[in-house]
Design a protein around this motif. Structure first.
Motif, PDB file in Angstrom:
ATOM      1  N   ARG A 180      42.979  -5.952 -36.874  1.00 31.08           N
ATOM      2  CA  ARG A 180      42.139  -4.746 -36.771  1.00 31.08           C
ATOM      3  C   ARG A 180      41.075  -4.917 -35.701  1.00 31.08           C
ATOM      4  N   LEU A 181      40.570  -6.140 -35.544  1.00 28.69           N
ATOM      5  CA  LEU A 181      39.609  -6.396 -34.475  1.00 28.69           C
ATOM      6  C   LEU A 181      40.289  -6.346 -33.109  1.00 28.69           C
ATOM      7  N   ARG A 182      41.479  -6.953 -33.006  1.00 27.98           N
ATOM      8  CA  ARG A 182      42.201  -6.954 -31.724  1.00 27.98           C
ATOM      9  C   ARG A 182      42.603  -5.559 -31.301  1.00 27.98           C
ATOM     10  N   LEU A 183      42.765  -4.680 -32.265  1.00 28.67           N
ATOM     11  CA  LEU A 183      43.207  -3.320 -31.954  1.00 28.67           C
ATOM     12  C   LEU A 183      42.234  -2.589 -31.045  1.00 28.67           C
ATOM     13  N   ARG A 184      40.963  -3.030 -31.031  1.00 29.68           N
ATOM     14  CA  ARG A 184      39.973  -2.379 -30.176  1.00 29.68           C
ATOM     15  C   ARG A 184      40.295  -2.534 -28.694  1.00 29.68           C
ATOM     16  N   LEU A 185      41.161  -3.495 -28.340  1.00 27.28           N
ATOM     17  CA  LEU A 185      41.556  -3.650 -26.941  1.00 27.28           C
ATOM     18  C   LEU A 185      42.326  -2.440 -26.426  1.00 27.28           C
ATOM     19  N   VAL A 186      43.143  -1.837 -27.280  1.00 24.42           N
ATOM     20  CA  VAL A 186      43.964  -0.708 -26.840  1.00 24.42           C
ATOM     21  C   VAL A 186      43.578   0.596 -27.516  1.00 24.42           C
ATOM     22  N   ASP A 187      42.621   0.564 -28.411  1.00 22.44           N
ATOM     23  CA  ASP A 187      42.206   1.766 -29.127  1.00 22.44           C
ATOM     24  C   ASP A 187      40.743   1.590 -29.518  1.00 22.44           C
ATOM     25  N   ARG A 188      39.856   2.403 -28.940  1.00 24.52           N
ATOM     26  CA  ARG A 188      38.421   2.242 -29.194  1.00 24.52           C
ATOM     27  C   ARG A 188      38.011   2.690 -30.590  1.00 24.52           C
ATOM     28  N   ARG A 189      38.836   3.464 -31.255  1.00 23.89           N
ATOM     29  CA  ARG A 189      38.477   3.934 -32.592  1.00 23.89           C
ATOM     30  C   ARG A 189      38.388   2.764 -33.562  1.00 23.89           C
ATOM     31  N   PRO A 190      37.340   2.722 -34.394  1.00 21.87           N
ATOM     32  CA  PRO A 190      37.256   1.638 -35.384  1.00 21.87           C
ATOM     33  C   PRO A 190      38.412   1.710 -36.369  1.00 21.87           C
ATOM     34  N   ALA A 191      38.960   0.551 -36.694  1.00 18.71           N
ATOM     35  CA  ALA A 191      40.025   0.454 -37.697  1.00 18.71           C
ATOM     36  C   ALA A 191      39.379   0.074 -39.021  1.00 18.71           C
ATOM     37  N   ALA A 192      39.312   1.026 -39.949  1.00 14.43           N
ATOM     38  CA  ALA A 192      38.593   0.800 -41.205  1.00 14.43           C
ATOM     39  C   ALA A 192      39.308  -0.222 -42.067  1.00 14.43           C
ATOM     40  N   ASP A 193      38.515  -1.062 -42.715  1.00 16.23           N
ATOM     41  CA  ASP A 193      39.052  -2.033 -43.667  1.00 16.23           C
ATOM     42  C   ASP A 193      39.467  -1.275 -44.930  1.00 16.23           C
ATOM     43  N   PRO A 194      40.744  -1.335 -45.325  1.00 17.92           N
ATOM     44  CA  PRO A 194      41.196  -0.541 -46.475  1.00 17.92           C
ATOM     45  C   PRO A 194      40.927  -1.184 -47.824  1.00 17.92           C
TER      46      PRO A 194
END
Length: 431
Positions: free
Chosen positions: A72-86
């Motif tokens: 979820r942290l690495r996802l910020r490289l290709v997507d600026r939207r925060p990935a919420a912890d479910p």
């Protein structure tokens, strides 16, 4: 408007895309995937072997949860939207409660499925795309340097018909063009790869309700603003008029014949006006206490504990200033819990504690009463639990027959950056 992800950057400005930062971010995302996937493959094999011995299943779940957090942290490289912890916060401290909570969540099993896919397939695809879109053009760009070297590099260049320096410089041109052209499929693959990670590693239910949650949060803010306005109007308007009325009645009593019926009625009217003024002040205090606005959650809860008929031991040292919505929700929940201790518990003593670890506010109210509390029985806490849910908070009540009753509130929040050094508050109840 700046693009929020690699796909949006590619679609909006296709001609500028190869020369911006997004292709490099996509390549960095895939490099991390290839290297991390190779490591995850080894770790997964070890955990699977341990699971066969019936000792590694919790480790396997924790490995999936850990990998999900990293991804979820690495996802910020290709997507600026925060990935919420479910994930939910465990209802109780300790490893056992954590394992039980995680094992009962669908998010944990989705993370495990992603970990299996990541360790077996995805990292190989990442490596293959990098080899085609980055490594091959990079080799052509380095052709002049490789041509000057001896050994395997020269044989590699001969395999692509680069045997002289003119051919090597032509390879540089081809490699540069290939790097530009292949940045498009590289970005598309990285976008798809990120979308897959987001679908598996974030709660689809949360994502689908994101706008609803945001609108509920806006309603809470609007409600708080309206409550402050009502408090201000009562304080600056009605309260001042009642004070003036009380003073006018007092002056009228001085002018009335002493001992007569008029003086008696004026005294009664002045007394009733004073009672109304006291009730109005209590109402204003209940709408939004000034101590909460001025000094924060700790002193406000300590003041509420002092007003409780049951003696309360308050341990609220070190609570920092928090966002206004969090402080308000925590204060009214704690005050309602103390009111329930007064009205329903039959307790001889209660304890109120508050802690903030930099990430989560935890508030507990415990009493030694008869227990058997049922939140659905009209205790007033159900509405507060809904209000906490807007802030992603939870309210849990443990109340076996015979007691004790423990109410626990958890609200994820960060310390307010503009706050100064917090004042501490500690109160011991009246004996």
């Amino acid at each position: 408007m700046e693009a929020r992800d690699v796909r949006q950057a590619l679609v909006r400005r296709p001609w500028q895309y190869p020369f911006g930062a997004w292709p490099w971010r996509a390549a960095a995302y895939l490099v991390g995937g290839a290297l991390g996937g190779a490591l995850a493959c080894v770790v997964l094999l070890v955990l699977l072997l341990a699971s066969l011995l019936l000792v590694g299943i919790p480790l396997l779940l924790s490995g999936g949860v850990a990998l999900g957090g990293i991804e979820r942290l690495r996802l910020r490289l290709v997507d600026r939207r925060p990935a919420a912890d479910p994930h939910r916060l465990p209802a109780a401290p300790g490893l056992g409660a954590w394992v039980r909570t995680r094992a009962g969540e669908r998010a944990t099993w989705r993370e495990l499925a992603y970990a299996l896919l990541f360790a077996t397939v995805l990292w190989l695809l990442d490596a293959l795309v990098l080899a085609v879109a980055v490594a091959a053009p990079g080799t052509l760009l380095a052709a002049p340097l490789l041509l000057a070297a001896d050994g395997r590099e020269t044989k590699l260049l001969k395999s692509v018909l680069v045997t002289s320096y003119p051919g090597a410089f032509a390879a540089v041109v081809v490699g540069a063009l290939a790097l530009v052209v292949l940045s498009y499929p590289l970005g598309l693959y990285a976008a798809g790869r990120g979308a897959l990670a987001r679908a598996l590693l974030t709660s689809g239910e949360r994502d689908g309700l994101g706008e609803v949650i945001a609108s509920r949060a806006r309603l809470v803010d609007a409600f708080e603003a309206e409550r402050r306005r009502i408090e201000r109007d009562l304080h600056d308007g009605a309260q001042h008029r009642l004070v003036a009325l009380t003073m006018t009645l007092g002056l009228a009593r001085l002018d009335a014949p002493p001992g007569g019926p008029l003086a008696e009625r004026l005294a009664q009217a002045q007394e009733e006006a004073g009672q109304v003024l006291a009730e109005l002040r209590e109402l204003i205090h209940g709408i939004h206490p000034q101590v909460l606005a001025d000094y924060g959650l700790g002193p406000a809860l300590a003041d509420a504990a002092d007003r409780t008929a049951v003696p309360v031991d308050a341990d609220l040292d070190g609570l920092p200033r928090l966002p206004a919505a969090v402080e308000s929700a925590a204060y009214f929940t704690g005050r309602e819990a103390l009111a329930n201790v007064d009205r329903h518990s039959g307790a001889g003593r209660a304890r109120l504690t508050g802690r903030h670890d930099g990430r989560v506010l935890v508030l507990t109210v415990e009493d030694d009463g008869r227990g058997g509390a049922d939140p659905a029985g009209g205790s007033g806490l159900t509405g507060l639990a809904d209000r906490l849910a807007v802030l992603d908070g939870t309210l849990t009540i443990t109340s076996p027959p015979g007691g004790p009753t423990v109410l626990r509130v958890e609200i994820p929040c960060r310390v307010r950056s503009e706050s100064s050094s917090p004042r501490t508050a500690s109160s011991s109840g009246r004996a």
